[in-house]
Design a protein around this motif. Sequence first.
Motif, PDB file in Angstrom:
ATOM      1  N   GLU A 157       6.882   7.446   8.726  1.00 54.65           N
ATOM      2  CA  GLU A 157       8.203   7.880   8.285  1.00 54.65           C
ATOM      3  C   GLU A 157       8.484   7.326   6.880  1.00 54.65           C
ATOM      4  O   GLU A 157       9.067   8.015   6.034  1.00 54.65           O
ATOM      5  CB  GLU A 157       9.244   7.388   9.298  1.00 54.65           C
ATOM      6  N   GLN A 158       8.054   6.099   6.629  1.00 45.64           N
ATOM      7  CA  GLN A 158       8.256   5.484   5.307  1.00 45.64           C
ATOM      8  C   GLN A 158       7.601   6.339   4.209  1.00 45.64           C
ATOM      9  O   GLN A 158       8.232   6.661   3.196  1.00 45.64           O
ATOM     10  CB  GLN A 158       7.646   4.077   5.313  1.00 45.64           C
ATOM     11  N   LEU A 159       6.376   6.754   4.433  1.00 40.35           N
ATOM     12  CA  LEU A 159       5.690   7.558   3.413  1.00 40.35           C
ATOM     13  C   LEU A 159       6.334   8.932   3.285  1.00 40.35           C
ATOM     14  O   LEU A 159       6.458   9.474   2.179  1.00 40.35           O
ATOM     15  CB  LEU A 159       4.193   7.699   3.760  1.00 40.35           C
ATOM     16  N   LEU A 196      -2.160   7.204   7.374  1.00 35.86           N
ATOM     17  CA  LEU A 196      -3.087   6.983   8.491  1.00 35.86           C
ATOM     18  C   LEU A 196      -2.665   5.753   9.284  1.00 35.86           C
ATOM     19  O   LEU A 196      -3.437   5.207  10.059  1.00 35.86           O
ATOM     20  CB  LEU A 196      -4.512   6.771   7.940  1.00 35.86           C
ATOM     21  N   ASP A 197      -1.422   5.320   9.028  1.00 32.85           N
ATOM     22  CA  ASP A 197      -0.939   4.110   9.704  1.00 32.85           C
ATOM     23  C   ASP A 197      -0.273   4.485  11.010  1.00 32.85           C
ATOM     24  O   ASP A 197       0.912   4.854  11.050  1.00 32.85           O
ATOM     25  CB  ASP A 197       0.038   3.354   8.795  1.00 32.85           C
ATOM     26  N   THR A 198      -1.030   4.408  12.088  1.00 30.69           N
ATOM     27  CA  THR A 198      -0.502   4.738  13.406  1.00 30.69           C
ATOM     28  C   THR A 198       0.022   3.492  14.111  1.00 30.69           C
ATOM     29  O   THR A 198       0.428   3.545  15.262  1.00 30.69           O
ATOM     30  CB  THR A 198      -1.616   5.348  14.280  1.00 30.69           C
ATOM     31  N   LEU A 246      -4.624   8.723   0.610  1.00 32.28           N
ATOM     32  CA  LEU A 246      -4.641   8.262   1.998  1.00 32.28           C
ATOM     33  C   LEU A 246      -4.128   6.830   2.071  1.00 32.28           C
ATOM     34  O   LEU A 246      -4.755   5.892   1.571  1.00 32.28           O
ATOM     35  CB  LEU A 246      -6.071   8.322   2.557  1.00 32.28           C
ATOM     36  N   ASP A 247      -2.967   6.701   2.716  1.00 30.03           N
ATOM     37  CA  ASP A 247      -2.389   5.367   2.948  1.00 30.03           C
ATOM     38  C   ASP A 247      -2.897   4.884   4.304  1.00 30.03           C
ATOM     39  O   ASP A 247      -2.976   5.669   5.246  1.00 30.03           O
ATOM     40  CB  ASP A 247      -0.857   5.498   2.974  1.00 30.03           C
ATOM     41  N   THR A 248      -3.261   3.639   4.408  1.00 26.63           N
ATOM     42  CA  THR A 248      -3.759   3.128   5.690  1.00 26.63           C
ATOM     43  C   THR A 248      -2.895   1.960   6.169  1.00 26.63           C
ATOM     44  O   THR A 248      -2.122   1.384   5.400  1.00 26.63           O
ATOM     45  CB  THR A 248      -5.217   2.639   5.581  1.00 26.63           C
ATOM     46  N   ALA A 249      -3.070   1.612   7.439  1.00 25.69           N
ATOM     47  CA  ALA A 249      -2.354   0.462   8.012  1.00 25.69           C
ATOM     48  C   ALA A 249      -2.901  -0.819   7.399  1.00 25.69           C
ATOM     49  O   ALA A 249      -4.084  -0.911   7.084  1.00 25.69           O
ATOM     50  CB  ALA A 249      -2.538   0.438   9.528  1.00 25.69           C
ATOM     51  N   LYS A 261       0.808  -1.223   0.000  1.00 28.42           N
ATOM     52  CA  LYS A 261       0.000   0.000   0.000  1.00 28.42           C
ATOM     53  C   LYS A 261       0.841   1.274   0.000  1.00 28.42           C
ATOM     54  O   LYS A 261       0.614   2.170  -0.802  1.00 28.42           O
ATOM     55  CB  LYS A 261      -0.903   0.040   1.249  1.00 28.42           C
ATOM     56  N   THR A 262       1.805   1.333   0.914  1.00 26.49           N
ATOM     57  CA  THR A 262       2.571   2.573   1.077  1.00 26.49           C
ATOM     58  C   THR A 262       3.398   2.859  -0.176  1.00 26.49           C
ATOM     59  O   THR A 262       3.419   3.981  -0.693  1.00 26.49           O
ATOM     60  CB  THR A 262       3.480   2.473   2.325  1.00 26.49           C
ATOM     61  N   THR A 263       4.062   1.830  -0.665  1.00 29.48           N
ATOM     62  CA  THR A 263       4.876   1.975  -1.875  1.00 29.48           C
ATOM     63  C   THR A 263       4.003   2.397  -3.057  1.00 29.48           C
ATOM     64  O   THR A 263       4.369   3.291  -3.831  1.00 29.48           O
ATOM     65  CB  THR A 263       5.573   0.634  -2.186  1.00 29.48           C
TER      66      THR A 263
HETATM   67 MG   LIG Z   1       2.241   0.646   4.719  1.00 24.95          MG
END
Ligand SMILES: [Mg+2]
Lengths: 280, 297
Positions: B146-148, B137-139, B189-192, B113-115
């Motif tokens: 930090e990755q995003l 939104l990945d808490t 919006l990136d999510t966990a 997802k993040t990539t």
């Molecule tokens: Mg991710």
Amino acid sequence: FTKRKLDAATLDELEDVLLQADLGMDTTSAIVETLRRDRFNRDISGEDVRAVLSDEVGKALTPVARPLVIDTAHKPFVILMVGVNGSGKTTTIGKLAQKFAAEGRTVMLAAGDTFRAAAIEQLEIWGRRTGAPVVAKPAGSDASGLAFDAVTRARAEGKDVLIIDTAGRLQNRDELMSELEKIIRVIRKVDPTAPHAVLLTLDATTGQNALNQVEIFGKRAGVTGLVMTKLDGTARGGILVAIARRFGLPVHFIGVGEGVDDLQPFQASDFAAAIAGKEQ
Amino acid sequence: MFESLSDRLGKIFDGLRGRGALSENDVNEALREVRRALIEADVSLEVVRAFVEQVRERAVGVEVTRSVTPGQQVVKIVHDELVRVLGETAVPLDTATTPPATILMVGLQGSGKTTTTAKIAKRLKDKQNKKVLMASLDTRRPAAMEQLRVLGTQIGVDTLPIVPSETPVQIARRAAREGKLGGYDVLMLDTAGRTHIDEELMAETAEIKAVSDPHEVLLVADALTGQDAINLARSFDQRVDITGIVLTRVDGDGRGGAALSMRAATGKPIKLIATGEKMDALEDFHPGRIADRILGM
Ligand SMILES: [Mg+2]
Ligand SMILES: Nc1nc2c(ncn2[C@@H]2O[C@H](COP(=O)(O)OP(=O)(O)OP(=O)(O)O)[C@@H](O)[C@H]2O)c(=O)[nH]1
Ligand SMILES: Nc1nc2c(ncn2[C@@H]2O[C@H](COP(=O)(O)OP(=O)(O)OP(=O)(O)O)[C@@H](O)[C@H]2O)c(=O)[nH]1
Ligand SMILES: [K+]
Ligand SMILES: [Mg+2]
């Protein structure tokens, strides 16, 4: 309960159960064939059909259910984590660090994924959570150089266990597999007997490709044992049965969540029961 | 490692050439091999069944021509049907709405997802000149935000500043506000990652969707996924009504049957495929190529 005969229709049902758990065609056929030969048309009294299936699957898995033994003759005992992208290497390292620390061992971690964005920070957080120091270099550094430094430092500081993270890589990327070979060569410059364990993480949601992963990582990185992650979802990870039959590599642990304690020893009978959909 | 479907069918049909029409018996025998090939390619069993029936209808009575072998003929029928189910016409990413067009990324842990969030942002910026804001939104995952942020710096796309201790829903609200005030065309919006049976996190996804009113909801799924593909695609679709699928790790040597499973289970188009870890490894989806892969051609 009702007595049931293991008839053709029931065998077809069992075949579906195995296929849907990712055992693949060949392994499924072999297991169903054994059931047909040994039990066909017999009443399965007092036993659930699923229990029979679970037994049969368990037979393939029992020989590979072997714990990870930390040989204390090696100081540090060096563990190299490898696997395809996102399969759970870094998280599993965190869980292992916790487990080893709880056993009273001193642990050091090495941030060998110098490629992926924030991979170093991710491992550092796991290090803080578990109290393990983390050897790291800036992002983009050479991974084998980092591994060299980490083994040297863990040895100098007399750590019991060093776990080295690596960047995720697909097994069909030849140049990335060569990089892994290089990491191992460089580690051996410090300790010719290392790495003492090379663990491959397999994502339970992965299908038949996991066979290729085990084959190629096995050949190129000398995998000594497997960890199957993400078994807390709905995937059963049945490809492990095919892998056990073909490669016979030990399966040490399963991952059942994202938390630090979500790591369990691999139990053949429990795993088989879950594949067979048997109530426990 | 795999004997291709064409080879297997060739063996079955040896000597059948020029014998008139394919009989029901011929077709049944061929379909057993088709079933096997699809299962080996990780197509979910339920989808295999439906698919094989569709092929059966088309194959019985087909004239065996002199120029092509019956095996080749069946392979062509299977291939055409695969392309049909996978979606013949490409459905591109849609950002045509009152800005910012919000794209919500969902999926299992580690699916990409993040990539992929960053890759899509880069593509929209470079090819369509869009002003894009990304928000994590990945808490939960260590260093996910930090990755995003790092990826945003690499590709020159803004990320929503990280404010510790906000909930995902609070971040979604702040992102929507910033998206509007900052004059962004697109908000990603990136999510966990979450397993689709995690009730609490699936409810969270639904709430995020409700507050962010996304124009696209993309399910990011690994091309190497096995039989679970149908379950996960169905669950995410039922819960948040996805608008499309992004298939990742297509650079692997998996057969990609998950594509067929997810498309058949949801009816939602595969919009993009991810073919590597680098930021430009994102491509349009071509059903013919995935069909070739599934069949080992
Ligand atoms: Mg991710
Ligand atoms: N549900 C569940 N999630 C897991 C498990 N193990 C890892 N994860 C999650 O899977 C995702 C990927 O895990 P990582 O540990 O980052 O995987 P990795 O192999 O190090 O990934 P790369 O370094 O990017 O190749 C994260 O969101 C983890 O929290 C598990 O057993 N169950
Ligand atoms: N080879 C390959 N790797 C990919 C692809 N897409 C993502 N990855 C890698 O897969 C791993 C996981 O990717 P992420 O983007 O962190 O996945 P995620 O879904 O955000 O993971 P969580 O947030 O932990 O659930 C990273 O190592 C990525 O570099 C792809 O198309 N091909
Ligand atoms: K996966
Ligand atoms: Mg990692």
